[in-house]
Design a protein around this motif. Structure first.
Motif, PDB file in Angstrom:
ATOM      1  N   GLY A   2       0.809  -1.212   0.000  1.00  0.00           N
ATOM      2  CA  GLY A   2       0.000   0.000   0.000  1.00  0.00           C
ATOM      3  C   GLY A   2       0.833   1.248   0.000  1.00  0.00           C
ATOM      4  N   GLN A   3       2.121   1.118   0.221  1.00  0.00           N
ATOM      5  CA  GLN A   3       2.962   2.305   0.307  1.00  0.00           C
ATOM      6  C   GLN A   3       3.373   2.762  -1.091  1.00  0.00           C
ATOM      7  N   PRO A   4       3.109   4.056  -1.413  1.00  0.00           N
ATOM      8  CA  PRO A   4       3.523   4.568  -2.714  1.00  0.00           C
ATOM      9  C   PRO A   4       5.048   4.604  -2.775  1.00  0.00           C
ATOM     10  N   ILE A   5       5.605   4.181  -3.894  1.00  0.00           N
ATOM     11  CA  ILE A   5       7.062   4.168  -4.004  1.00  0.00           C
ATOM     12  C   ILE A   5       7.536   5.393  -4.770  1.00  0.00           C
ATOM     13  N   PRO A  45      -4.535   9.774  -3.971  1.00  0.00           N
ATOM     14  CA  PRO A  45      -5.027  11.140  -3.766  1.00  0.00           C
ATOM     15  C   PRO A  45      -3.927  12.006  -3.158  1.00  0.00           C
ATOM     16  N   THR A  46      -3.719  13.172  -3.763  1.00  0.00           N
ATOM     17  CA  THR A  46      -2.683  14.055  -3.231  1.00  0.00           C
ATOM     18  C   THR A  46      -3.283  15.311  -2.624  1.00  0.00           C
ATOM     19  N   GLY A  47      -4.524  15.478  -2.821  1.00  0.00           N
ATOM     20  CA  GLY A  47      -5.203  16.635  -2.254  1.00  0.00           C
ATOM     21  C   GLY A  47      -6.661  16.497  -2.609  1.00  0.00           C
ATOM     22  N   PRO A  48      -7.464  17.499  -2.254  1.00  0.00           N
ATOM     23  CA  PRO A  48      -8.879  17.409  -2.608  1.00  0.00           C
ATOM     24  C   PRO A  48      -9.030  17.332  -4.128  1.00  0.00           C
ATOM     25  N   ASN A  49      -9.718  16.340  -4.595  1.00  0.00           N
ATOM     26  CA  ASN A  49      -9.979  16.131  -6.019  1.00  0.00           C
ATOM     27  C   ASN A  49      -8.712  16.064  -6.859  1.00  0.00           C
TER      28      ASN A  49
END
Lengths: 282, 237, 294, 410, 230
Positions: free
Chosen positions: A12-15, A48-52
């Motif tokens: 689950g960890q983004p690389i 997701p890096t922020g809203p939308n």
């Protein structure tokens, strides 16, 4: 700024993001783009890096260490001159502590035991992939009595006879959400089935090949997975030099060990000769 | 008559056995792991035949368990047609044998034999490997002629011990059939798989013959005549 | 029909009936100290079962759980293109407390509910029946929740023609802290998560699960246990919830809310927030644990 | 070998070889003096007896009385990798006393009972009918569901029969001396027991029915790596040692004893596991008082020894191996054996051993007795390697040794 | 007590026998070798199925346990490699048991159930041998079973049924007219090592005596099968 790539990851960890346009030159101009491809132990998914806001990233699916290796450039898909040169890297996660889940894939070499012959094909049971790990975590030996079957070479057939009381447990637990209807849990010690068709036994002289002159029930055969096959069996082939019978006993399993003599004969210490599709020993 | 059972010693001493080329028949297990040691594995009548340069030991045992051998003549039941062949049952609870559509007299791709499920055939075992399906043929492959093989119409099948079937088959002047032939006309096909097909002139005769064969295997030859009389009287023939 | 595959003993045997413990003698164990985060300390160990593909042992207070994962292993008679996933739960035969769960839909009929209530009031405890062949309702509920919650996290398409089976064994359950079904679900789910990672089966993300309780004075208690958080006051309202997350993508994959009275949106939000807090904490714990084992 | 051909080894990983050719794998190992599990031939698995699961035992919980538990005894052992949990629970069973005159049917029964009583009296004290056993259910976790496997059934029955045959649980140990719950002068509820109150009229304790306990054992096994009987028996033994039986009283308030007690076992209670305490049960377990389960002997242990003959055809040249660095680190068995005598292997473990070892000797010695007759059970399973007198003797010796070690440990 | 046996009592079985011994009566029927179900199929040998049915009621765990005991050594006696991918079924129906009026369920009979395991096994094993020979199944060696008890006074008695200090069931294999090997031994009670070996030695002797009796029966039944030759 370059993206920091974690050395050790958990599922689950983004690389790393799929595209990294960061420059590595001093003047911070973008001179090079990197594209990361998902290798073993990873998957590509939207984070997701922020809203939308979402970004495609390579995400670990196993716990282990990350390995990034440059991918040799494929000339046919070379980018047009206008675009930045893209260097491709393969991201994978490896873990030597836990062996991979041993599922046969196309192209894998597997070890299997010959169960039954017909004039057109040999039915086998796949025991291990890549000579690395056995398919089954538990071979099921001993489950149908205080002794395994005598003779050793025979795997245990767990016939915990029919179904009387108690089998309802399973249907209750699984029935609800098990999407694959008609599938049954395998018995203890029951492995994947495979078959080697007569035309897939040898690379040469296919027409003359006979199943009974290539394999005997009980033989251990190294074979290649050519097709994941249907619901019942994987399709396997032994049509290569290094593939074929690796372990065998004479007299249909009653006699002593056979050793390779040439590509189509095996011999016992006492001089008894039998025909096989012999794997070239290496 | 020397009868031996498992656990017994071979009634022939080793020096005799080593003196000439030895052929070992069924019911004596030759263990490839133990220097080809011989063990009596089944009960039966022991015979030791010596010829000039060779000798033969066998144990003639009787059972209901048929193990095929190439050249055996059998009576089988057709279980159905599959693709290019019929499946034929030789004995109950055993894997069926395969009888190709081409293994009949005058068979061509277009001229397929027509056998219905359940019909009986007299056939020869053409190929046998213990590890694959048994193959049958209903013609003589050298002449291409049926020569008595093929579908058995009418009549009925009696199941007998394998030993008795072999006895009927290989003793041409055996008293069992001699006696019967004096009594009535009949057609018979003996399968060494323990199935004997028999057909008399009419239904009652067939039935009587059938009962006769069945009961004859439990009687000494001296009692056969009496059995025949009894059965014929019973059926008012 | 009697069970012919188990030794069940004489048919005429009656269960033991234990009288209620006099209050002065019933010493309840002081609950385990909680960490700052409000979560009880728990002990985890992976890989303790050798004849499976992955396993995890978890101990929290007096609850002990072993989860073992089998697979991907062969499955018979279907042309599936991806793996099937199933969860089996087994509560040790002797854990009687579980049959006294108040979870309202656990009992079939009104009559039985009455009976249970009665038994609960008296606190007479009897032995369980040996050799049950069916899953109890508790076991079913647990299995279903965990199966549902983990289904989206496993990359099933990587394992064609096979099945992944999770076996949850609840060996002991805390009889002091009045652990509810929800609490059990929480810890079973977290244990399952680690067992799956241990098995090397590819996962989109780890699932972490939290539990919280909203008391009638509208405070949120994380990882509630019996004694320090007290029982609900009579007539008061209490909402309990358990929620499972895949935290990287911030997705809720499992949710169960329990309350005797009606609940409104605000209450649900509050209690789920509590679950989320706990799930995040658990997740960071699990991450730390996994990294330390490499 | 007379033929001229070269034998090039095909190599397999040990785990894979054990599965594809167990016999070959085992013989190769044994020929150089090690076992596939890397133990030496007569080395037993390490046994770790963990403190009992206190929190679940009703009467021994060190945190006070575990008020809801119905567990009377338990154990947790680790044998090599294998983990076993065992819990003991109980039930009542009713026996009639001969002086019950209430019921015609009972009288009828009584006659039969008396007859059989007489017969029993004629018998020796150690007649099997004077002993009891437990009803074990063993569950070996192997990733399957459904009805018990043959192995689970066989081990359950083996435990059941062996416990009975070894005569360690006398009938009297499970008999219940009923106490009485009544009201004293001050109208307080009190419970009195016959053994602790000599000044009370013993006629008070004349109950028309007599009860005994029955004991159930639930055994859960994880990480099975070989035959499980020895470890399961050990777990059962230790659990029994820790077992405390409740003191039981008759509740005068629900006094109509002749009411059908079978209402207790009505179907409903079976289904829910909860009994409506008010309606039927007059026989109640004391919430706090208990006594130890009396066992005749608590140091009986089963030991299984595998027998296998070396097959020269499979042997590996010892010189090849001895130069190997890894090999030097291992403890290697170089016992000089008599020709024709099989090798004895303790605690059979792993696919190769379990599959290839056909002959076994299972021994239960009694190490506490001074008597010559110090064997309780010897089971010999032949058919694999020939079971010689020497190998039986050695097996018995090993079993005694192991029993002594376990005795010290537990 | 003397063994009383008949061979070929069932017409439809491949082989059968009926044996009475020590108050127990067993009928054994052999089915097969026959085609195995796919799950029973073993590539190079036969799958041996032993099924015991009790005198009263349905088979339980107890019968499964007894089946296992018999299967353990029978697997090494039958030449399984001659019957690859086939099943041989040994069906043993106990017709009469020692205490025929009770069904091992009431708790006082429970010890009897355990006690009778050895007696029933003893009878079953001898019956199985006769039936296997009758069915013409190939076996490596003959075998038979005897039961002995040590009395409280310390004497070794064959078939001693009632109270005893220890009980010993011994099964020997017989090959080339000699005792070949110990196939199965079950010794319970209280006994010394010396007593154990004395019982085993006695077992060897009795085994040959019993074998000659079983052989006589088998030879007679073979004669019957070939009666048409006379």
């Amino acid at each position: 700024m370059s993206v920091e790539i974690p050395r050790v990851v958990v599922p689950g960890q983004p690389i790393v993001p799929e595209f990294d346009t960061a420059s590595h030159s001093a003047d911070h101009t973008i001179t090079q783009a990197r594209k990361y491809l998902s290798g073993p132990g990873t998957t590509l998914s939207k984070i997701p890096t922020g809203p939308n806001e979402e970004v495609n990233a390579i995400v670990a699916t196993l716990k282990g260490k990350t390995v990034i290796s440059p991918k040799s450039k494929d000339k046919t898909s070379s980018a047009s001159k206008d675009e930045l040169p893209v260097n491709e890297f393969l991201v994978s996660v490896v873990n030597h502590q836990t062996p991979r889940v041993p599922l046969p894939k196309e192209g894998d070499y597997v070890l299997c035991r010959v169960m039954k012959l017909t004039s057109r094909q040999a039915f086998v049971e796949i025991l291990s992939v890549d000579n690395q790990s056995s398919i089954l975590a538990d071979s099921g030996v001993g489950s149908n009595g205080s002794l395994g079957m005598a003779g050793g070479t025979s795997l245990v057939a767990n016939v915990s006879s029919g179904s009387v009381a108690g089998t309802s447990v399973f249907s209750q637990a699984v029935g609800a959400t098990n999407a694959s209807l008609g599938a049954h849990p395998a018995d203890l010690g029951e492995s994947f089935r495979g078959l080697i068709r007569v035309q897939d036994i040898r690379a040469t002289e296919r027409d003359k090949t006979q199943v009974v002159e290539s394999f005997m029930p009980g033989d251990i055969v190294r074979a290649e997975v050519i097709n994941i096959g249907d619901g019942a069996s994987y399709y396997l082939s032994t049509a290569k030099n290094e593939l074929g019978v690796v372990l065998s006993r004479s007299h249909g399993g009653r006699g002593d060990m056979l050793y390779p003599l040439d590509y189509e004969t095996m011999v016992s210490v006492s001089g008894h000769i039998e025909k096989r599709k012999v794997a070239k020993p290496f | 008559m020397s009868i031996i059972i498992p656990g017994d010693q071979l009634p022939v001493d080793e020096t005799t056995l080593n003196s000439k080329k030895l052929t070992v028949g069924p019911s004596i297990y030759v263990d490839p792991l133990l220097d080809n040691q011989m063990t009596i594995s089944n009960a039966g009548i022991f015979t030791h035949k010596e010829k000039k340069t060779k000798q033969l030991i066998t144990v003639e045992s009787s059972s209901k368990n048929y193990i095929p051998a190439v050249g055996d003549l059998i009576v089988g039941t057709v279980l159905g047609g599959f693709g290019e062949f019929f499946k034929v049952s030789l004995s109950n609870y055993k894997p069926p044998a395969i009888l190709s559509y081409m293994a009949f007299e005058n068979a061509t791709k277009k001229n397929r034999p027509n056998l219905k499920t359940g019909s009986l055939v007299y056939a020869r075992i053409s190929a046998y490997d213990p590890n694959i399906d048994v193959e049958l043929e209903c013609f003589n492959p050298t002449t291409g002629k049926a020569e008595g093989f093929g579908e058995l119409t009418g009549g009925t099948v009696v199941e007998v011990d394998l030993g008795f079937a072999r006895y009927l088959m290989f003793n041409e002047n055996n008293p069992v059939l001699e006696h019967l032939s004096k009594k009535c006309q009949f057609e018979i096909a003996i399968g060494v798989n323990g199935k004997v097909w028999i057909k008399g002139g009419d239904l009652v005769t067939t039935l009587a013959c059938c009962q006769y064969i069945e009961q004859a295997q439990r009687l000494a030859s001296g009692e056969l005549e009496q059995l025949l009389k009894k059965l014929w009287k019973q059926h008012n023939i | 029909m009697s069970d012919r595959r188990r030794i069940t003993g004489p048919e005429s045997a009656l269960p033991l009936v234990f009288a209620p413990t006099p209050n002065n003698q019933s010493t309840t164990k002081s609950p385990q100290e909680k960490t700052n985060s409000g979560i009880r300390n728990f002990f985890i160990k992976t890989g303790i079962v050798s004849n499976c593909n992955g396993s995890c042992f978890l101990e929290v207070d007096n609850t002990t759980i072993i989860v073992s994962v089998y697979g991907a292993k062969p499955i018979r008679g279907s042309s599936v293109t991806s793996a099937s996933f199933s969860v089996m739960t087994k509560v040790s035969n002797n854990l009687e407390e579980l049959s006294n769960f108040t979870s309202s839909d656990l009992s079939h009929s009104k009559e039985e509910k009455e009976e249970q209530k009665l038994a609960k009031e008296d606190e007479y405890v009897t032995t369980n029946q040996i050799g049950k062949t069916q899953l109890s309702l508790v076991e079913q509920k647990l299995s279903t929740y965990i199966q549902t919650a983990f289904l989206p996290s496993i990359l099933l398409e990587k394992y064609p023609k096979s099945s992944i089976e999770v076996f949850i064994n609840i060996l002991t359950n805390d009889s002091h802290t009045n652990s509810s079904l929800l609490s059990l679900i929480t810890w079973c789910a977290n244990c399952t998560s680690l067992a799956l990672v241990d098995s090397g089966i590819e996962l989109k993300d780890m699932v972490s699960t939290g539990i919280a309780k909203l008391t009638d004075d509208q405070t949120v208690v994380i990882d509630p246990s019996y004694s320090n958080e007290g029982r609900k006051t009579v007539g008061g309202q209490e909402v309990r919830a358990v929620a499972s997350y895949m935290s990287v993508t911030d997705t809720v994959v499992g949710l169960m809310i329990e309350s005797e009275e009606g609940v409104n949106g605000e209450m649900i939000e509050k209690v789920i927030d509590g679950c989320n807090t706990m799930a995040r904490e658990i997740r960071s714990n699990m991450n730390g644990f996994l990294v330390s084992t490499m | 070998m007379s033929e001229e051909f070269q034998l090039k080894p095909v190599s397999f990983s040990p785990e894979v070889l054990a599965r594809i050719a167990p016999e070959l794998s085992l013989q190769r190992h044994l020929s150089v003096g090690v076992r596939p599990c890397l133990r030496s031939f007569q080395e037993f698995k390490s046994v770790q007896i963990n403190p009992q699961l206190d929190s679940i035992n009703r009467y021994t919980s060190n945190q006070g009385i575990s008020s809801k538990s119905t567990v009377l005894g338990s154990s947790n052992i680790k044998c090599g990798n294998t983990i076993i949990f065992c819990t003991i629970t109980g039930g009542f069973i009713e026996t009639l006393l001969p002086n019950d005159e209430a019921d015609e049917n009972v009288k009828e029964y009584e006659k039969i009972y008396e007859n059989s009583e007489k017969q029993e009296n004629n018998q020796q004290d150690d007649s099997l009918s004077n002993f009891r056993t437990v009803y074990p259910i063993i569950e070996i976790e192997r990733g399957r569901t459904g009805a018990p496997t043959d192995e689970e059934m066989i081990i359950s029955q083996t435990l059941h029969d062996t416990l009975l045959n070894s005569k360690i649980l006398p009938k009297e140990s499970l008999e219940i001396d009923l106490g009485l719950k009544t009201v004293d002068k001050d109208n307080n509820e009190i419970i009195i027991y016959p053994n602790e109150s000599k000044d009370i009229d013993s006629s008070l304790f004349q109950f028309p029915r007599k009860y005994s306990f029955v004991l159930y054992a639930s055994i859960q096994v994880f990480s099975r790596s070989g035959p499980i009987l020895d470890a399961a028996w050990l777990a059962l033994m230790i659990a029994l040692k820790s077992t405390k039986l409740p003191c039981v009283y008759f509740d005068e308030k629900n006094s109509n004893l002749l009411n059908d007690i079978s209402s207790l076992s009505s179907k409903k209670s079976v289904k829910t596991g909860v009994v409506n305490a008010k309606s039927g049960s007059q026989i109640i377990c004391d919430p706090t008082k208990s006594h130890d389960l009396k066992l005749n002997n608590s140091d009986l242990y089963t030991t299984t020894i595998g027998l296998i003959e070396l097959d020269k055809d499979f042997s590996v040249e010892i010189e090849d191996v001895e130069n190997n660095e890894d090999f030097k680190a291992l403890s290697v068995d170089k016992h000089t054996r008599n020709e024709g005598e099989p090798i004895l292997l303790c605690d059979i473990e792993g696919d190769a051993e379990e599959n290839a070892i056909g002959s076994r000797v299972v021994v239960i010695p009694d190490i506490n007795t001074e008597d010559d007759d110090n064997l309780v059970s010897v089971t010999i399973i032949g058919g694999g390697s020939k079971v010689t007198k020497q190998s039986i003797q050695n097996s018995i010796g090993l079993a005694k040794l192991r029993s002594k070690n376990l005795q010290q440990q537990s | 007590m003397e063994l009383d046996a008949k061979i070929g009592v069932l017409n439809n079985a491949g082989g059968s026998s009926e044996v009475s011994l020590n108050g127990i009566k067993v009928v054994c029927g052999i089915n097969g070798p026959m085609e195995a179900r796919p799950r029973q199929e073993l590539p190079t040998t036969c799958y041996l199925e032993v099924i015991i049915r009790p005198a009263i009621g349905n088979p339980t765990v107890r019968e499964k346990y007894m089946e296992d005991k018999i299967k353990n050594f029978l697997n090494s006696v039958i030449i399984g490699n001659l019957y690859p991918r086939q099943v041989i079924q040994v069906n043993l129906q106990i017709l009469e048991k020692k205490n025929n009026n009770s069904s091992y369920t009431s708790d006082s009979d429970e010890s009897a159930a355990t006690e009778d395991v050895l007696l029933e096994l003893n009878c079953c094993i001898n019956s199985a041998f006769l039936a296997l020979v009758d069915a013409n199944i190939s076996i490596y060696k003959a075998f038979n079973s005897n039961i002995f008890t040590y009395t409280h006074k310390g004497s070794l008695v064959k078939d001693g049924l009632s109270e005893a200090k220890s009980r010993h069931l011994v099964v020997y294999g017989i090959k080339n007219n000699k005792v070949d090997e110990l196939l199965y031994g079950e010794n319970v009670g209280r006994f010394s090592e010396k007593k154990l070996f004395m019982a085993l030695e006695r077992g060897e002797k009795e085994s040959m005596i019993l074998h000659s009796k079983l052989k006589e029966l088998s030879v007679e039944s073979v004669k019957q099968k070939f009666v048409y030759l006379s």
